[in-house]
Design a protein around this motif. Structure first.
Motif: not given
Lengths: 62, 280
Positions: B201-230
């Protein structure tokens, strides 16, 4: 931006720095990070620059 | 000058032609090469986080488990992870932790600087982004909405054919006759390591909780900042008058390249939705 340094440690514990032409990375949630190092190959096939299970560390000189 | 470690892993594939291409992966990939031996995979009455830590520390590979939250409050009644790879086991437990906690926490899993991190997503602040990207920084941006990733109900089948269905109540799952939604988008999960209705039950519930909306997925390319710590789960603010977007989003994926021309990009998701998780 700091320079990126690539440190290699082989299975015998010997470390050295290598200088790839290009580094690409893909970091994803809940999955393994994938790094690709690209080198020129002046010595032809079987240059053996890196081997399976060599440890690769990328450092950012801040 | 100081040095910050941004990756530690091992060489997996080498391809040689006029150029040499070397693929390297962090420790999670190694955990996918190691199966849990017989009799080492059974747990009963243990916190999901503590099991995750045990699986990582029991590995022959030397991974640092200091970033693993051992107290999720999700007590696994019974599970047998024998013969699963250690990575598969972690992902099953990730779904259990996400499905069974009552405080809407969503856990995620990644490796940073050699540490295995298993922790709740950082709280959404909408005020303290890891980085703000403006029209000056943004080189390209597209938005996807992927309906194929949407699920509003799930059935999980465990050991001995025990099954549980969500969103039906847990207590009514002993002989479930699913009350499907009018427009079911149904996920079927077959995972024999799960013992008993509660875990399924927990796995079924977890699946629905993490997939029950259609998100806006944004693919963004940008000028690299001076860091890699994301890292995944952080907030990024898009402040673009040109595209009429002023909001914070979660990082799902970070891509960068480093050569004569440096590049960087994020895949981002609406911060309120939970479908950051994947299931193998």
């Amino acid at each position: 931006m700091g320079d990126l340094k690539v440190k290699i440690t082989d299975v015998n514990g010997s470390s050295r720095y290598v200088y790839p032409r290009k580094i690409t990375a893909r970091v994803s949630d809940n999955a393994s990070t994938e790094i690709t190092l690209e080198f020129d190959n002046p010595d032809g096939i079987n240059a053996g620059i890196l081997k399976f299970d060599d440890i690769v560390e990328i450092e950012d000189d801040l | 000058m100081s040095e910050q470690s941004i990756f530690k892993g091992t060489v997996l594939d080498v391809s040689e032609s006029n150029t040499i291409s070397v693929k390297c992966y962090d420790g999670l990939q190694k955990l996918n090469s190691e199966h849990i031996p017989k009799n080492d995979g059974y747990y009963s009455g243990v916190d999901a986080g503590a099991i995750i830590k045990d699986i990582v520390t029991s590995s022959k590979y030397d991974l640092d488990s200091g970033g693993i939250s051992v107290s999720t409050g999700v007590i696994i009644s019974e599970i047998d992870l024998t013969d699963r790879t250690r990575l598969q086991a972690l992902q099953i437990l990730l779904h259990l932790a996400n499905g069974a906690n009552d405080d809407d926490k969503i856990y995620h899993l990644y490796v940073s600087g050699g540490y295995v991190i298993f922790s709740p997503l950082p709280d959404y602040s909408n005020s303290s982004p890891a980085i703000t990207l403006t029209d000056t920084d943004i080189e390209d941006l597209k938005i996807d909405r992927k309906g194929a990733n949407y699920f509003n109900c799930a059935t999980c089948i465990g050991k001995d054919g025990v099954r549980a269905y969500y969103p039906q109540g847990e207590g009514t799952n002993e002989s479930p006759v699913p009350d499907f939604p009018d427009k079911p988008s149904h996920k079927l999960i077959d995972e024999s390591s799960l013992i008993g209705v509660a875990s399924c039950y927990a796995v079924a519930r977890g699946w629905v909780r993490t997939h029950n909306q259609v998100p806006n997925e944004i693919d963004v390319k940008f000028v690299p900042p001076d860091r890699y710590d994301f890292f995944p789960g952080q907030e990024v603010r898009i402040d673009s008058a040109k595209r009429n977007i002023q909001n914070n989003f979660r990082i799902r994926t970070i891509s960068w390249s480093y050569d004569l021309k440096k590049t960087m990009g994020f895949k981002l998701s609406d911060v309120e939705v939970f479908n950051l998780s994947t299931y193998i």
